[in-house]
Design a protein around this motif. Structure first.
Motif, PDB file in Angstrom:
ATOM      1  N   HIS A 158       1.151  -7.257  -8.150  1.00 54.41           N
ATOM      2  CA  HIS A 158       0.640  -6.084  -8.862  1.00 54.41           C
ATOM      3  C   HIS A 158      -0.677  -5.551  -8.301  1.00 54.41           C
ATOM      4  O   HIS A 158      -0.874  -4.327  -8.260  1.00 54.41           O
ATOM      5  CB  HIS A 158       0.484  -6.423 -10.356  1.00 54.41           C
ATOM      6  N   SER A 159      -1.582  -6.402  -7.863  1.00 52.20           N
ATOM      7  CA  SER A 159      -2.852  -5.918  -7.317  1.00 52.20           C
ATOM      8  C   SER A 159      -2.620  -5.109  -6.044  1.00 52.20           C
ATOM      9  O   SER A 159      -3.220  -4.043  -5.849  1.00 52.20           O
ATOM     10  CB  SER A 159      -3.786  -7.096  -7.028  1.00 52.20           C
ATOM     11  N   LEU A 160      -1.765  -5.600  -5.172  1.00 51.51           N
ATOM     12  CA  LEU A 160      -1.423  -4.881  -3.946  1.00 51.51           C
ATOM     13  C   LEU A 160      -0.720  -3.572  -4.271  1.00 51.51           C
ATOM     14  O   LEU A 160      -1.016  -2.522  -3.680  1.00 51.51           O
ATOM     15  CB  LEU A 160      -0.535  -5.772  -3.067  1.00 51.51           C
ATOM     16  N   LEU A 161       0.191  -3.606  -5.223  1.00 49.14           N
ATOM     17  CA  LEU A 161       0.926  -2.411  -5.628  1.00 49.14           C
ATOM     18  C   LEU A 161      -0.021  -1.315  -6.098  1.00 49.14           C
ATOM     19  O   LEU A 161       0.086  -0.159  -5.669  1.00 49.14           O
ATOM     20  CB  LEU A 161       1.907  -2.773  -6.752  1.00 49.14           C
ATOM     21  N   MET A 162      -0.970  -1.643  -6.953  1.00 45.12           N
ATOM     22  CA  MET A 162      -1.850  -0.630  -7.520  1.00 45.12           C
ATOM     23  C   MET A 162      -2.814  -0.062  -6.483  1.00 45.12           C
ATOM     24  O   MET A 162      -3.128   1.138  -6.515  1.00 45.12           O
ATOM     25  CB  MET A 162      -2.627  -1.205  -8.711  1.00 45.12           C
ATOM     26  N   ASN A 163      -3.281  -0.890  -5.541  1.00 45.27           N
ATOM     27  CA  ASN A 163      -4.164  -0.377  -4.492  1.00 45.27           C
ATOM     28  C   ASN A 163      -3.430   0.606  -3.590  1.00 45.27           C
ATOM     29  O   ASN A 163      -3.973   1.656  -3.213  1.00 45.27           O
ATOM     30  CB  ASN A 163      -4.732  -1.532  -3.663  1.00 45.27           C
ATOM     31  N   LEU A 164      -2.200   0.288  -3.243  1.00 42.53           N
ATOM     32  CA  LEU A 164      -1.403   1.200  -2.423  1.00 42.53           C
ATOM     33  C   LEU A 164      -1.163   2.519  -3.155  1.00 42.53           C
ATOM     34  O   LEU A 164      -1.292   3.607  -2.579  1.00 42.53           O
ATOM     35  CB  LEU A 164      -0.065   0.553  -2.058  1.00 42.53           C
ATOM     36  N   PHE A 165      -0.825   2.426  -4.438  1.00 40.79           N
ATOM     37  CA  PHE A 165      -0.506   3.630  -5.205  1.00 40.79           C
ATOM     38  C   PHE A 165      -1.739   4.502  -5.422  1.00 40.79           C
ATOM     39  O   PHE A 165      -1.671   5.737  -5.314  1.00 40.79           O
ATOM     40  CB  PHE A 165       0.115   3.255  -6.544  1.00 40.79           C
ATOM     41  N   LYS A 166      -2.893   3.877  -5.727  1.00 41.84           N
ATOM     42  CA  LYS A 166      -4.128   4.654  -5.901  1.00 41.84           C
ATOM     43  C   LYS A 166      -4.462   5.429  -4.625  1.00 41.84           C
ATOM     44  O   LYS A 166      -4.888   6.587  -4.675  1.00 41.84           O
ATOM     45  CB  LYS A 166      -5.286   3.725  -6.272  1.00 41.84           C
ATOM     46  N   GLY A 167      -4.269   4.791  -3.480  1.00 41.37           N
ATOM     47  CA  GLY A 167      -4.517   5.482  -2.219  1.00 41.37           C
ATOM     48  C   GLY A 167      -3.558   6.630  -2.003  1.00 41.37           C
ATOM     49  O   GLY A 167      -3.943   7.700  -1.507  1.00 41.37           O
ATOM     50  N   SER A 168      -2.308   6.446  -2.392  1.00 40.03           N
ATOM     51  CA  SER A 168      -1.303   7.485  -2.168  1.00 40.03           C
ATOM     52  C   SER A 168      -1.627   8.767  -2.926  1.00 40.03           C
ATOM     53  O   SER A 168      -1.269   9.866  -2.493  1.00 40.03           O
ATOM     54  CB  SER A 168       0.083   6.980  -2.574  1.00 40.03           C
ATOM     55  N   ALA A 173      -8.394  -1.329   2.763  1.00 43.02           N
ATOM     56  CA  ALA A 173      -7.314  -1.154   3.742  1.00 43.02           C
ATOM     57  C   ALA A 173      -6.016  -0.784   3.034  1.00 43.02           C
ATOM     58  O   ALA A 173      -5.260   0.079   3.499  1.00 43.02           O
ATOM     59  CB  ALA A 173      -7.140  -2.430   4.562  1.00 43.02           C
ATOM     60  N   GLU A 174      -5.755  -1.413   1.902  1.00 45.84           N
ATOM     61  CA  GLU A 174      -4.532  -1.127   1.147  1.00 45.84           C
ATOM     62  C   GLU A 174      -4.523   0.312   0.649  1.00 45.84           C
ATOM     63  O   GLU A 174      -3.483   0.995   0.697  1.00 45.84           O
ATOM     64  CB  GLU A 174      -4.419  -2.112  -0.021  1.00 45.84           C
ATOM     65  N   ARG A 175      -5.674   0.805   0.202  1.00 45.67           N
ATOM     66  CA  ARG A 175      -5.754   2.192  -0.284  1.00 45.67           C
ATOM     67  C   ARG A 175      -5.636   3.184   0.868  1.00 45.67           C
ATOM     68  O   ARG A 175      -5.046   4.269   0.707  1.00 45.67           O
ATOM     69  CB  ARG A 175      -7.061   2.396  -1.048  1.00 45.67           C
ATOM     70  N   LEU A 176      -6.185   2.834   2.031  1.00 44.41           N
ATOM     71  CA  LEU A 176      -6.074   3.709   3.201  1.00 44.41           C
ATOM     72  C   LEU A 176      -4.612   3.841   3.630  1.00 44.41           C
ATOM     73  O   LEU A 176      -4.137   4.951   3.924  1.00 44.41           O
ATOM     74  CB  LEU A 176      -6.912   3.156   4.354  1.00 44.41           C
ATOM     75  N   ILE A 177      -3.912   2.722   3.654  1.00 43.79           N
ATOM     76  CA  ILE A 177      -2.489   2.748   3.997  1.00 43.79           C
ATOM     77  C   ILE A 177      -1.716   3.573   2.975  1.00 43.79           C
ATOM     78  O   ILE A 177      -0.822   4.354   3.315  1.00 43.79           O
ATOM     79  CB  ILE A 177      -1.927   1.311   4.058  1.00 43.79           C
ATOM     80  N   GLY A 178      -2.059   3.423   1.704  1.00 41.45           N
ATOM     81  CA  GLY A 178      -1.415   4.208   0.660  1.00 41.45           C
ATOM     82  C   GLY A 178      -1.656   5.701   0.833  1.00 41.45           C
ATOM     83  O   GLY A 178      -0.751   6.515   0.602  1.00 41.45           O
ATOM     84  N   SER A 179      -2.878   6.083   1.247  1.00 45.53           N
ATOM     85  CA  SER A 179      -3.196   7.500   1.462  1.00 45.53           C
ATOM     86  C   SER A 179      -2.323   8.091   2.564  1.00 45.53           C
ATOM     87  O   SER A 179      -1.787   9.201   2.428  1.00 45.53           O
ATOM     88  CB  SER A 179      -4.677   7.665   1.829  1.00 45.53           C
ATOM     89  N   LEU A 180      -2.186   7.366   3.666  1.00 45.47           N
ATOM     90  CA  LEU A 180      -1.349   7.837   4.767  1.00 45.47           C
ATOM     91  C   LEU A 180       0.107   7.952   4.324  1.00 45.47           C
ATOM     92  O   LEU A 180       0.801   8.923   4.647  1.00 45.47           O
ATOM     93  CB  LEU A 180      -1.476   6.877   5.955  1.00 45.47           C
ATOM     94  N   SER A 181       0.559   6.971   3.567  1.00 49.06           N
ATOM     95  CA  SER A 181       1.927   6.985   3.065  1.00 49.06           C
ATOM     96  C   SER A 181       2.156   8.162   2.119  1.00 49.06           C
ATOM     97  O   SER A 181       3.192   8.839   2.181  1.00 49.06           O
ATOM     98  CB  SER A 181       2.230   5.666   2.346  1.00 49.06           C
ATOM     99  N   GLY A 182       1.195   8.425   1.236  1.00 48.84           N
ATOM    100  CA  GLY A 182       1.309   9.547   0.311  1.00 48.84           C
ATOM    101  C   GLY A 182       1.372  10.876   1.040  1.00 48.84           C
ATOM    102  O   GLY A 182       2.150  11.761   0.665  1.00 48.84           O
ATOM    103  N   PHE A 183       0.567  11.019   2.073  1.00 49.50           N
ATOM    104  CA  PHE A 183       0.588  12.242   2.878  1.00 49.50           C
ATOM    105  C   PHE A 183       1.963  12.451   3.508  1.00 49.50           C
ATOM    106  O   PHE A 183       2.527  13.550   3.468  1.00 49.50           O
ATOM    107  CB  PHE A 183      -0.479  12.165   3.971  1.00 49.50           C
ATOM    108  N   LEU A 184       2.519  11.395   4.087  1.00 48.21           N
ATOM    109  CA  LEU A 184       3.818  11.495   4.740  1.00 48.21           C
ATOM    110  C   LEU A 184       4.939  11.732   3.726  1.00 48.21           C
ATOM    111  O   LEU A 184       5.948  12.368   4.040  1.00 48.21           O
ATOM    112  CB  LEU A 184       4.107  10.227   5.549  1.00 48.21           C
ATOM    113  N   SER A 185       4.741  11.245   2.508  1.00 47.60           N
ATOM    114  CA  SER A 185       5.777  11.393   1.480  1.00 47.60           C
ATOM    115  C   SER A 185       6.073  12.852   1.187  1.00 47.60           C
ATOM    116  O   SER A 185       7.224  13.285   1.211  1.00 47.60           O
ATOM    117  CB  SER A 185       5.354  10.676   0.201  1.00 47.60           C
TER     118      SER A 185
END
Length: 247
Positions: A70-80, A131-143
């Motif tokens: 869950h911690s990893l999930l939320m950091n990725l999503f916040k970044g996205s 790093a997790e939020r940065l990856i999420g941001s890139l993923s959100g942009f591509l989405s």
């Protein structure tokens, strides 16, 4: 709804994509988007991918919810959430042909990276929220810009060397949240019409069939061998889509 001659190849595309998703928790767009681009225009393919994938991811995430980190999930999503609106701007302002070429090139590049990563020894990494939020941001942009949100997150989770069950569960839950947010924004800006929604509904039966088959095969398929074959398939479809765009 698409005509029968369009529905058949589109249904095969989402079935194969959902099969991969059911086994790994990701990869729907890597298979579906390049193949859907052979049937629909780029904007329709991206939105269909989001609609169908959201439905299958939601079902898969509920099934494997106990394995989610869950911690990893939320950091990725916040970044996205930072990348999604930027991607939407690109999506609404890009020329359709240019967008199709961009999707094809990104597909090939990410597939080559994933394939190359197979020869590199994985290193378990400690949690890094930034790093997790940065990856999420890139993923959100591509989405919202291309419909291919998976590669940055997949490479990151691969680098973290998670167990297969936790990898699948966390990836699936992340994409459920990401696609839900992306769709909400697209609907708000009126990029989703009734025709696309009906087309997506018509593709749900083959998509759920593929997802069920993937879940069934999950404990029976060697993930290592399967991952080797996926980039090769994606590279082939990406090249074909690129050639049909520029010729």
């Amino acid at each position: 709804m698409p005509g029968f001659l369009l529905w058949v190849p589109a249904s095969l595309a989402v079935l194969l994509a959902a099969l991969l998703q059911g086994i790994t928790g990701f990869g729907f767009a890597l298979i579906a988007v390049p193949l859907l681009l052979l049937v629909f225009d780029a904007h329709t393919a991206v939105i269909l991918n989001l609609l169908v994938s959201f439905c299958t991811q939601l079902a898969l995430s509920y099934r494997v919810r106990k394995e989610i980190i869950h911690s990893l999930l939320m950091n990725l999503f916040k970044g996205s959430l930072l990348g999604i609106p930027i991607g939407l701007y690109v999506f609404t302002h890009f020329n359709v042909k240019d967008l199709k070429i961009l999707i094809s090139i990104l597909t090939i590049i990410f597939a080559l990276v994933i394939f190359k990563l197979k020869s590199i020894k994985k290193i378990t990494q400690e949690e890094n929220p930034w790093a997790e939020r940065l990856i999420g941001s890139l993923s959100g942009f591509l989405s919202t810009s291309t419909g291919i949100a998976g590669p940055p997150v997949v490479l990151f989770l691969n680098y973290r060397d998670l167990r297969k069950d936790k990898f699948r569960a966390t990836a699936s839950a992340y994409f459920t949240l990401l696609y839900g947010a992306s769709l909400a924004l697209l609907i708000l800006f009126r990029n989703v019409n009734t025709h696309i929604v009906l087309s997506a509904i018509s593709l749900l039966p083959p998509a759920f069939l593929g997802s069920y088959l993937g879940i069934y095969l999950f404990p029976r398929v060697s993930q290592k061998h399967f991952y080797y074959s996926v980039p090769l398939i994606v590279i082939a479809t990406g090249l074909y889509s690129l050639l049909t765009s520029i010729l």
